[in-house]
Design a protein around this motif. Structure first.
Motif, mmCIF file in Angstrom:
data_model
loop_
_atom_site.group_PDB
_atom_site.id
_atom_site.type_symbol
_atom_site.label_atom_id
_atom_site.label_comp_id
_atom_site.label_asym_id
_atom_site.label_seq_id
_atom_site.Cartn_x
_atom_site.Cartn_y
_atom_site.Cartn_z
ATOM 1 N N HIS A 95 49.845 25.943 66.263
ATOM 2 C CA HIS A 95 51.223 25.204 66.543
ATOM 3 C C HIS A 95 51.111 23.993 66.069
ATOM 4 C CE1 HIS A 95 54.863 24.175 68.774
ATOM 5 N NE2 HIS A 95 54.150 23.182 69.312
ATOM 6 N N SER A 96 50.020 23.289 66.178
ATOM 7 C CA SER A 96 50.091 21.777 65.551
ATOM 8 C C SER A 96 50.200 21.969 64.192
ATOM 9 C CB SER A 96 48.808 21.332 65.995
ATOM 10 O OG SER A 96 47.612 22.046 65.315
ATOM 11 N N LYS A 99 53.855 22.699 62.887
ATOM 12 C CA LYS A 99 54.659 21.498 63.322
ATOM 13 C C LYS A 99 54.409 20.276 62.457
ATOM 14 C CE LYS A 99 55.251 17.855 67.145
ATOM 15 N NZ LYS A 99 54.368 17.292 68.523
ATOM 16 N N ASN A 100 53.358 20.330 61.928
ATOM 17 C CA ASN A 100 53.048 19.368 60.733
ATOM 18 C C ASN A 100 53.708 19.745 59.381
ATOM 19 O OD1 ASN A 100 51.423 17.027 59.462
ATOM 20 N ND2 ASN A 100 50.577 18.477 58.347
#
Length: 237
Positions: A95-96, A99-100
């Motif tokens: 998820h991170s 998102k980035n």
């Protein structure tokens, strides 16, 4: 003309291109690393008005674009709204990480949002590249040149073999094989200052690919110049 080396041949060809290209809005790059193949020469034609517009709207001083961003843009282009969760599955990332990627695409002004979905802006707004033309140069090993030129068809329809003048009997054989593989054939004679397209590539025009978006965004940030090649590290063999 008797060429001292393939390096001499390619350097002379590039010099001729720089002095005689039909447009000022182009760059010539050498030994460009892609994910599949390394063309000797890549000629990039671009739209100056679109380039200026992108730079005015998105004043980015440093290129943040990653390989993952390039794959996402190739995936989103020509698609409608895509759920972010589906995009995460496509990249097989956390998820991170997704998102980035989305944050970088936002900074580059390439995408639109709606609830939990995103889509690429129209390609006419995002893309400043008009044409990518590759050349694989050889003095003698023309079969190797054809094989290498064929590899570049994954990101452009304009892939050419570059050879010096050959005897007509051998030239007929080379031309036949180029047509069979779908690549073009260009003959270069510096002494006569002559560049002859003997066989046109089967297709023409750019293809939506991660490599296209890497090149496109390097233009936006001004990291491509005529006096250096692309050393991004995004695509290496």
């Amino acid at each position: 003309m008797n060429w001292t080396s393939e390096e001499h041949f390619v350097t002379s060809f590039v010099g001729m291109l720089m002095n005689s290209h039909h447009s000022d809005n182009f760059y010539v790059l050498r030994e460009v690393k892609t994910s599949y193949g390394r063309p000797d020469v890549v000629v990039i034609e671009y739209d100056q008005d679109k380039l200026n517009d992108r730079r005015r709207r998105i004043p980015i001083s440093k290129n943040l674009f990653t390989k993952e961003c390039a794959y996402v843009m190739a995936f989103l282009t020509y698609r409608r709204w895509v759920k972010i969760s589906n995009l995460q599955k496509f990249l097989n990332c956390s998820h991170s990480q997704i998102k980035n990627v989305i944050q970088i695409l936002n900074l580059h002004g390439l995408i639109l949002h709606r609830d939990d979905c995103i889509r690429a802006k129209p390609i006419r707004e995002n893309l400043v590249i008009k044409r990518l033309c590759t050349y694989e140069a050889k003095l003698f090993k023309w079969k190797d040149a054809i094989e290498q030129a064929e590899r570049h068809l994954w990101f452009t329809g304009d892939s050419y073999v570059l050879l010096p003048e050959y005897k007509q009997s051998l030239l007929n054989e080379v031309s036949t094989e180029c047509r069979r593989r779908g690549v073009g054939l260009t003959l270069f004679d510096l002494k006569e200052n002559n560049l002859c397209i003997n066989v046109r590539s089967a297709e023409t025009g750019i293809k939506n690919s991660p490599f296209l978006w890497i090149i496109n965004e390097l233009f936006i940030t001004g990291e491509i110049t005529n006096d250096k090649g692309i050393q991004t590290g995004y695509f290496s063999n």
